[in-house]
Design a protein around this motif. Sequence first.
Motif, mmCIF file in Angstrom:
data_model
loop_
_atom_site.group_PDB
_atom_site.id
_atom_site.type_symbol
_atom_site.label_atom_id
_atom_site.label_comp_id
_atom_site.label_asym_id
_atom_site.label_seq_id
_atom_site.Cartn_x
_atom_site.Cartn_y
_atom_site.Cartn_z
ATOM 1 N N MET A 86 0.846 -1.176 0.000
ATOM 2 C CA MET A 86 0.000 0.000 0.000
ATOM 3 C C MET A 86 0.889 1.235 0.000
ATOM 4 S SD MET A 86 -3.336 0.566 2.243
ATOM 5 C CE MET A 86 -3.061 1.679 3.585
ATOM 6 N N GLY A 87 0.598 2.210 -0.836
ATOM 7 C CA GLY A 87 1.410 3.415 -0.956
ATOM 8 C C GLY A 87 1.007 4.496 0.033
ATOM 9 N N ILE A 88 1.688 5.599 -0.084
ATOM 10 C CA ILE A 88 1.408 6.761 0.754
ATOM 11 C C ILE A 88 0.197 7.491 0.181
ATOM 12 C CG2 ILE A 88 2.307 8.966 1.563
ATOM 13 C CD1 ILE A 88 5.132 7.753 1.319
ATOM 14 N N GLY A 89 -0.762 7.804 1.024
ATOM 15 C CA GLY A 89 -1.942 8.544 0.590
ATOM 16 C C GLY A 89 -1.680 10.042 0.602
ATOM 17 N N MET A 90 -2.509 10.791 -0.106
ATOM 18 C CA MET A 90 -2.339 12.241 -0.124
ATOM 19 C C MET A 90 -3.701 12.919 -0.258
ATOM 20 S SD MET A 90 0.048 14.751 -2.484
ATOM 21 C CE MET A 90 -0.426 13.982 -4.026
ATOM 22 N N GLN A 91 -3.891 13.945 0.558
ATOM 23 C CA GLN A 91 -5.054 14.813 0.443
ATOM 24 C C GLN A 91 -4.552 16.182 0.011
ATOM 25 O OE1 GLN A 91 -6.894 14.787 4.289
ATOM 26 N NE2 GLN A 91 -7.754 12.756 4.019
ATOM 27 N N ILE A 92 -5.238 16.783 -0.958
ATOM 28 C CA ILE A 92 -4.848 18.105 -1.447
ATOM 29 C C ILE A 92 -5.989 19.078 -1.183
ATOM 30 C CG2 ILE A 92 -4.153 19.480 -3.443
ATOM 31 C CD1 ILE A 92 -3.174 16.873 -4.742
ATOM 32 N N VAL A 93 -5.630 20.233 -0.638
ATOM 33 C CA VAL A 93 -6.597 21.292 -0.387
ATOM 34 C C VAL A 93 -6.127 22.540 -1.129
ATOM 35 C CG1 VAL A 93 -7.606 22.789 1.379
ATOM 36 C CG2 VAL A 93 -7.196 20.390 1.877
ATOM 37 N N TYR A 94 -7.053 23.168 -1.836
ATOM 38 C CA TYR A 94 -6.768 24.430 -2.521
ATOM 39 C C TYR A 94 -7.455 25.544 -1.754
ATOM 40 C CZ TYR A 94 -5.534 21.311 -6.334
ATOM 41 O OH TYR A 94 -4.967 20.316 -7.093
ATOM 42 N N LEU A 95 -6.734 26.592 -1.470
ATOM 43 C CA LEU A 95 -7.283 27.732 -0.749
ATOM 44 C C LEU A 95 -7.140 28.980 -1.612
ATOM 45 C CD1 LEU A 95 -5.512 26.854 2.602
ATOM 46 C CD2 LEU A 95 -7.920 26.489 2.077
ATOM 47 N N GLY A 96 -8.245 29.672 -1.833
ATOM 48 C CA GLY A 96 -8.210 30.914 -2.597
ATOM 49 C C GLY A 96 -8.292 30.751 -4.099
ATOM 50 N N PHE A 97 -8.406 29.520 -4.577
ATOM 51 C CA PHE A 97 -8.583 29.275 -6.011
ATOM 52 C C PHE A 97 -9.113 27.863 -6.185
ATOM 53 C CE2 PHE A 97 -4.554 27.401 -5.209
ATOM 54 C CZ PHE A 97 -4.193 26.571 -6.256
ATOM 55 N N ALA A 118 7.778 7.531 -1.829
ATOM 56 C CA ALA A 118 7.340 6.137 -1.703
ATOM 57 C C ALA A 118 8.338 5.277 -0.938
ATOM 58 C CB ALA A 118 7.073 5.545 -3.079
ATOM 59 N N ARG A 119 9.612 5.539 -1.092
ATOM 60 C CA ARG A 119 10.624 4.728 -0.402
ATOM 61 C C ARG A 119 10.603 4.934 1.110
ATOM 62 N NH1 ARG A 119 16.109 7.779 -0.510
ATOM 63 N NH2 ARG A 119 15.463 9.836 -1.207
ATOM 64 N N PHE A 120 9.877 5.941 1.569
ATOM 65 C CA PHE A 120 9.761 6.224 2.996
ATOM 66 C C PHE A 120 8.416 5.748 3.553
ATOM 67 C CE2 PHE A 120 12.507 9.578 1.200
ATOM 68 C CZ PHE A 120 13.676 9.287 1.882
ATOM 69 N N GLY A 121 7.806 4.794 2.890
ATOM 70 C CA GLY A 121 6.493 4.297 3.290
ATOM 71 C C GLY A 121 6.424 3.784 4.718
ATOM 72 N N ALA A 122 7.548 3.337 5.272
ATOM 73 C CA ALA A 122 7.562 2.884 6.664
ATOM 74 C C ALA A 122 7.469 4.054 7.638
ATOM 75 C CB ALA A 122 8.832 2.084 6.953
ATOM 76 N N LEU A 123 7.809 5.257 7.157
ATOM 77 C CA LEU A 123 7.791 6.453 8.012
ATOM 78 C C LEU A 123 6.565 7.329 7.796
ATOM 79 C CD1 LEU A 123 11.520 7.580 7.569
ATOM 80 C CD2 LEU A 123 10.525 6.341 9.509
ATOM 81 N N VAL A 124 5.930 7.220 6.629
ATOM 82 C CA VAL A 124 4.819 8.101 6.262
ATOM 83 C C VAL A 124 3.664 7.254 5.734
ATOM 84 C CG1 VAL A 124 4.097 10.010 4.777
ATOM 85 C CG2 VAL A 124 6.443 9.927 5.612
ATOM 86 N N SER A 125 2.481 7.468 6.291
ATOM 87 C CA SER A 125 1.321 6.745 5.773
ATOM 88 C C SER A 125 0.474 7.624 4.855
ATOM 89 C CB SER A 125 0.459 6.207 6.913
ATOM 90 O OG SER A 125 -0.023 7.258 7.714
#
Length: 104
Positions: A1-12, A30-37
Motif C-alpha cells: 500500500m502506498g502513501i496517501g495524499m489529500q490536497i486542499v486548494y485555498l483561494g482558487f 514512496a521509499r519512505f512508506g515505513a515512516l509516512v502513511s
Amino acid sequence: MGIGMQIVYLGFPGAAQLEAEAGVQLVRLARFGALVSTCHLAIEAMRPGHAGPHYDVRLDLITPAHEFKPIAHCAGDDAETAIRGAFDLAEHELETITARTREH
C-alpha cells in the motif's frame, strides 16, 4: 500500500496540472512508506502586494502512528515550483530521520 495524499486548494479552484505535479512528487516519498502513511498538501493562492498570484504551499506528513510532522512552507509565484520545493524539504527531512535511525 502506498502513501496517501489529500490536497486542499485555498483561494482558487485548483487545477489538474497541480494535482499531477503533486502526484509525481509523491512518488519520490514512496521509499519512505515505513515512516509516512499519508500527507496533506495545502496550496494557497495569496495576492496581497503581488500583481499576479503568489502561492504558499504547506506539506504535512502523517506517520503510521498518526504523528503529525509539518514541513516548512514553500512560496513563490509558480505553484508547481513551490510544490516541488515542499517535497524537496520533505524528502530531505525523511532522509535525515532514516540516517539517524541507522546510526542507532
